[in-house]
Design an enzyme around this catalytic site. Structure first.
Site: not given
Ligand code: SF4
Ligand code: FES
Lengths: 248, 664
Positions: B43, B45, B269, B287, B340, B453, B463
């Site tokens: 990975g 990222g 979200h 957003s 959230r 993550e 989070r």
């Protein structure tokens, strides 16, 4: 709406490739890639191989998707990647030709998937600032003029998709390369290595088989992130300075 | 039963000095030894790329793997909002302790104090590092770094680069990685997917990969293996994750003995663009900053909602008195800015009551009409305009603040959000759960590390906004490069690991057999159709609200689906070829098992906390009821096909007082 597709099929790099005709039933709310998903589900249900295409984020930021749609990289809508293009911009009965981003430096892997590692090689040649982790001074140690930071940011929004190369009759990678040069070169922290960076990146670009730039400007028109062609002029000045010495 | 003991390996000492003292006293690896030690990183990222470049700078020999065609495509790139850091540049009372406290509280007291405090400590170094790399953060007129407040905290500590912070940070990490590739310290394997972990004498010593272009199965060995493979939100099929995000590297490691921690902690979200049809492949986030100015509402009556669903009425046709601004009504103190998880649940309740406002009934309004009026009037007064066109003035201000988001909304939905209220609905966005790791980010399998993550460590049950980027880069730049030494300093006498051992041969054969088995099923249904059905089950029974009954049903349904998958899936194409359907099939096979474990985990946790809401454990007003007495632990699961085995890490809170979150 019913669409008549002409899709490029190519088994691998050695295969010659050809167009294949398909019809698909789509709705306006679908994205272009979702329309392709529908086609692929159709093919799979007939036990045929689906069309290979590259995609990931599907929100216009990763730079994976790369289709030439009716002759235009990323299709007809300005400032839009293939994944963000929606079918409401097409009409019932339309014919749509779909091809990969073609360029000598982007060999086809399969169908619409091409190999864009040449872009990575250009970045590896100097598209960075040489600072090791932990060496950095405080983030506010060097103030940077707001507009300058904004200009650098604009260049840094390039997603490395390659539409500029596919749009260019010469297959030049000048827009991509100059965007990186501008992103870093405009900032004080990037100035230090600027001259060397430009020379190494431009030389690598040539080595990777990208063509010359003859100021046609197709790259800027097709770039989904609307990267400015001004960056190329700036890079040219720096390149000349790096070759002939002296100051810009 | 197995004999796993969970040890967090936290160093001794007070919270604030722990990390510094530990760093100063841990065993180091000398430079001449680093040259001989190899590290595999899966990975690339934010977490993976930052770890790979930093370890390479230190002199380790790194092999990095990604299934993408380039490290620049990792899904970190899509993060919009920003990155938190306790710099206190705004002099508004921020501090390491405050960031630590906010993160623990926001996570509803289900994370480890020591890890979170370290995260808050190194947050400031991240900003310095990124600026030095050339990340073009937003700036003030004076040239200094700009901040904004984000996610309902009381200080401005979020650094950002317009709405593309993730992109800019990833490009920074990618450039650092490219530099190490060019000088030969990192060997980069693009388009390679990890399909198994290899253990030798109980230690992680390598991986088996598939070359996604040629289909070739390869063995790769190293002294240790690092997973930085992101989250598993795509178990829900529809999520804001990129299409390729998957759990397979982590899940393969779980099947080799690593533990999966808190898998049921997923973040939904609240502000995403709603589903528009059955062909939908992914969801797009809008957003969170929109909730600063937008007001959330649904019609008061079902009749009005149904008229909207049928397309006979629009949002603007509903009179002010007939609207229910339910967040403002239920949570007067925080209103539209509740966290959230709270906002998401409230939207679900409204839609469950039949008040949804899209043809599917699964959407609520996010309305900017008041903001446009308010800004328009203020602008007219400040500029002294006679006979002003308030709406025009207001729209211009809203455009300046949120123009790119409004444009994105328009592109996707074809509707003009200046004229009609936006429609939004919650969507899966992030997974707090992940591979269990100790303080060193090492899993219970010696030599196997997990970052970003992919691990479970810092966000508890929920989070906070702008904390994912922070954690990815903290782990990769500033934590792992030190803590990996605790393992590698004991390996300096271990020669280069060979791939010729029986362990590698067996692992390779297992992978080949698995692929052949999948391919030979030759059934009638596509991989995609199974994935979609799995997603529906997980969303329905293990989504925004859960019940014991539902979780049992869900588990059974997933089991049945798994049986059907292994009887009837169809994978076109060849094994030795570029074959995206095969890639998807291996990933969905792993999701089918993970989905079941999520149900098991959610069923075990008889409380409501953060993103995990059990209807049985709520107050009469429908608010979450946490149970600190019985559930202040990390659930670390050992996979067993019949009944996964729970291992508990009790959480100790010595520096914060456990409180009920209230937003009333
Ligand atoms: S310059 Fe534009 S077209 Fe070229 S790679 Fe970057 S984003 Fe794509
Ligand atoms: S799929 Fe990521 S930009 Fe199109």
């Amino acid at each position: 709406m019913k669409l008549n597709l002409k899709v490029w099929r190519q088994k691998n790099n050695k295969d010659e490739g050809r167009y294949e005709a398909h019809t698909v039933e789509a709705t306006g709310d679908m994205s272009f890639l979702e329309m392709m998903d529908v086609l692929n589900e159709q093919l799979i249900s007939e036990k045929k191989e689906p069309v290979a295409f590259e995609h990931d984020c599907r929100e216009g930021i990763c730079g994976s998707c790369n289709m030439v749609i009716n002759g235009k990289p990323h299709g007809p809508q300005q400032g839009t990647t293939t994944c963000q293009l929606h079918m409401r911009h097409f009409n019932d009965g339309d014919s749509i030709a779909i091809e990969p981003f073609r360029s000598a430096a982007f060999p086809v892997i399969k169908d619409l998937v091409v190999d864009r590692s040449a872009f990575d090689h250009i970045i590896q040649a100097g598209g960075y600032i040489s600072v090791n982790t932990g060496q950095a001074p405080d983030g506010n140690a060097i103030p940077i003029e707001k507009d300058l930071a904004g200009q650098s940011f604009d260049a840094a929004t390039c997603i490395g998709c390659g539409a500029c190369v596919a749009a260019c009759p010469n297959g030049s990678a000048m827009l991509f390369t100059s965007a990186k040069v501008a992103h870093l070169g405009l900032l004080p922290q990037g100035k230090v290595e600027h001259t060397k960076r430009v020379k190494n990146m431009v030389d690598t670009m040539d080595k990777e088989g990208f063509g010359m730039c003859s100021n046609i400007g197709a790259c800027e028109v097709e770039c989904p992130k609307e990267i400015s062609i001004e960056n190329i002029a700036m890079m040219n000045r720096s390149y000349l300075a790096s070759v002939f010495g002296g100051r810009e | 039963m197995s004999n796993i003991t969970l040890n967090s390996n936290e160093p001794k000492g007070g919270l604030t000095n722990k990390w510094t003292d530990y760093r100063g006293s841990m065993n180091l690896v000398a430079p001449n030894n680093k040259r001989n030690l190899e590290v595999i990183i899966v990975g690339t990222g934010l977490a993976g790329a930052s770890a790979a470049s930093t370890l390479a700078e230190l002199g380790y020999k790194v092999k990095a793997f990604t299934f993408h065609d380039s490290p620049r495509r990792a899904h970190s790139i899509a993060a919009q909002g920003g990155i938190n850091a306790a710099k206190n540049y705004q002099n508004d009372g921020d501090s390491t302790f405050r960031l630590f406290y906010d993160t623990i509280k926001g996570g509803d007291y289900r994370s480890r104090e020591s890890n979170v405090h370290r995260l808050a400590e190194v947050s400031t170094n991240i900003i310095d590092q990124c600026v030095a790399q050339g990340v073009p953060f937003a700036r003030e007129y004076g040239g200094l770094l700009a901040n904004r407040s984000f996610g309902g905290v009381q200080v401005s500590r979020t650094f950002y680069a317009r709405g593309q912070t993730g992109q800019q940070l990833l490009i920074g990490a990618y450039q650092g990685l490219s530099r190490q590739i060019s000088n030969g310290q990192v060997e980069m394997y693009n388009r390679h997917e990890m399909l198994d972990l290899v253990l030798v004498d109980g230690k992680a010593r390598g991986i088996i990969t598939r070359n996604l272009v040629t289909g070739k199965i390869d063995r790769h060995a190293a002294h240790c293996v690092v997973l930085a493979t992101g989250g598993y939100g795509n178990v829900f099929y529809l999520s804001t994750n990129a299409m390729g995000c998957n759990v397979s590297a982590g899940w393969r490691s779980v099947k080799k003995g690593a533990l999966m921690a808190n898998p049921c902690f997923t973040q939904i979200h609240p502000t995403c663009i709603p589903v528009s049809g059955h062909y939908q492949s992914k969801l797009t986030l809008m957003s969170e900053s929109l909730r600063n100015d937008g007001r959330v509402w649904v019609p008061k009556t079902k009749a009005d909602a149904e008229a909207i669903q049928r397309g006979e009425k629009k949002g603007v046709d509903i009179a002010e008195a007939d609207r229910d601004y339910y967040l403002e009504r239920r949570y007067p103190a925080f209103g539209n800015l509740v966290p959230r998880d709270v906002a998401s649940r409230a939207a679900k309740i409204a839609c469950d009551e039949g008040k949804g406002v899209s043809p599917t009934g699964l959407a609520v309004f996010l309305d900017f009409a008041d903001a446009i009026q308010r800004y328009g009037k203020a602008e007219a007064i400040s500029k002294g305009i006679d006979n002003p066109d308030i709406v025009k003035l207001g729209e211009a201000i809203v455009k300046a603040k949120y123009g790119n988001l409004f444009q994105m909304y328009e592109k996707i939905t074809g509707e003009d959000p200046y004229k009609n209220p936006m429609k939004i609905y919650p969507a899966v966005h992030y997974t707090m759960g992940g591979i269990w790791v100790d303080y060193n980010l090492e899993t219970n399998v010696p030599g196997l590390f997990a970052l970003g993550e992919a691990n479970f460590s810092d966000h508890g049950a929920n989070r906070l906004g702008a904390s994912a980027l922070m954690q990815g880069l903290a782990d990769g730049y500033f934590v792992l490069p030190y803590t990996i030494g605790t393992f590698l300093s004991k390996e300096i006498r271990t020669p280069k690991i060979s791939t010729d051992s029986p362990e590698f041969a067996t692992a390779e054969r297992d992978v080949t057999d698995r692929l052949l088995k999948l391919k030979s099923i030759n059934g009638t249904q596509s991989v995609e159709s199974f994935h979609r059905r799995l997603g529906q089950i997980v969303w329905e029974y293990c989504g925004m609200s859960r019940t014991a009954e539902g979780l049992k049903t869900g588990r059974q349904k997933i089991r049945d689906l798994r049986d059907e998958f292994y009887k009837d899936v169809f994978i076109p194409g060849d094994l030795e070829d570029y074959n995206p359907e095969l890639e998807k099939a291996t990933r969905v096979a792993d999701f089918l098992e993970l989905g079941e474990l999520m149900m098991v985990d959610a069923l075990d946790r008889n409380e409501s906390c953060g993103g995990h809401f059990r209807e049985e454990y709520s107050t009469d007003e429908g608010e979450a009821k946490r149970d600190d007495e019985n559930y202040a632990y990390v659930s670390a699961w050992e996979w067993d096909d019949n009944q996964p085995i729970l291992h508990k890490e009790e959480l100790k809170f010595e520096n914060v007082e456990l409180k009920t979150r209230s937003y009333k």
